[in-house]
Design an enzyme around this catalytic site. Structure first.
Site, PDB file in Angstrom:
ATOM      1  CG  HIS A  27      20.783  21.939-110.430  1.00 54.68           C
ATOM      2  ND1 HIS A  27      20.567  20.649-110.859  1.00 54.68           N
ATOM      3  CD2 HIS A  27      22.037  21.950-109.903  1.00 54.68           C
ATOM      4  CE1 HIS A  27      21.633  19.911-110.613  1.00 54.68           C
ATOM      5  NE2 HIS A  27      22.539  20.675-110.021  1.00 54.68           N
ATOM      6  CB  SER A  94      12.313  19.602-111.486  1.00 54.56           C
ATOM      7  OG  SER A  94      11.847  18.410-112.048  1.00 54.56           O
TER       8      SER A  94
END
Length: 269
Positions: A27, A94
């Protein structure tokens, strides 16, 4: 998809019988596994794994060393070894994308099959104003508003007159939950991560799909594209999505899923 907690670490281990493959999700900063619930639903015939890193989701921070990038790498390596995972597609968003790349130098060839990157952390982020990076854990409403504009294309049009109220409420929640993560935004830590990611990118030897919003204000598209081109690596396929910022899956879910489906089909041939 059921989340479990062990020793203060939240994770998902969701194998599928007669699987088409395995996906491990990494994540984003202040993100968590549940950001990709609909992704997991779409690829329901894949086994799905992931960890909420310390300070994210319901995972606990026992001490500040657990916010170190190398600690996260070790957590994933231990998870792979514990569950004897092989032929896994790493999917990172990211900072999770940068982590996926760094893991290619730690996990074995047997353990990795391919890489999916969603607006990954890469040296192109050096072109992003430091004021945006430091505001990822905001101090003021203005900080939070600036980050939201960088994250989601035309967010003010999405929310209309409610945008400022939304920002004021969410900023307070953000500070309460993520204030301990602010240490990760310190320039020295950030630079150490980039050097590790850069070294791994330069040795990358796995098929990789890189999806990036052309209006990304966190990890900017053009500097990222220039960095990728400097690598001269034909294994990396970059797809830039127009009218999209940093949250490409959230903003363009159908296009994102279609691109991933095509990539996975190629891997499985």
């Amino acid at each position: 998809m059921r989340l479990e907690i062990e020793n203060g670490l939240e994770f998902v281990c969701d194998p599928f019988l007669n699987e088409r493959g395995k996906i491990f999700f990494l994540h984003a900063f202040t993100g968590n596994i549940t950001n990709k619930l609909s992704f997991r639903t779409h690829f329901k015939d894949y086994s799905f794994y992931g960890i909420n890193f310390p300070g994210h989701g319901n995972s606990v921070i026992h001490n500040q060393s657990e916010l170190d990038f190398n600690f996260w790498i070790k957590l994933v390596q231990q998870f792979f070894n514990k569950y004897q995972l092989k032929n896994v597609v790493l999917f990172g968003h990211s900072i999770g994308g940068g982590l996926a790349i760094a893991l290619t130098q730690v996990l074995t060839k047997e353990q990795i099959k391919g890489i999916i990157l969603e607006a990954p952390l890469n040296p192109g982020i050096r072109a992003t104003p430091p004021s945006i990076i430091s505001a990822l854990v905001p101090d003021t409403n203005e900080d939070f508003e600036a980050v939201q504009r960088a994250l989601i294309y035309n967010i003010e049009q999405r929310f209309g007159a409610n945008f400022k109220d939304f920002c004021a409420k969410q900023k307070q929640k953000m500070i309460q939950k993520y204030a301990p993560l602010k240490v990760m935004l310190q320039p020295e830590q950030a630079e150490q991560r980039l050097q590790l990611i850069d070294a791994a990118f330069k040795r990358l030897s796995y098929p990789t799909l890189w999806i990036h919003g052309q209006e990304d204000g966190i990890v900017r598209y053009l500097p990222s594209k220039a960095y990728l081109e400097s690598l001269h690596n034909p294994l990396i396929e970059l797809v830039g999505l127009s009218n999209t910022a940093h949250t490409t899956f959230f903003e363009q879910p159908q296009q994102f899923l279609q691109l991933v489906e095509q990539f996975l089909n190629k891997l499985n041939k």
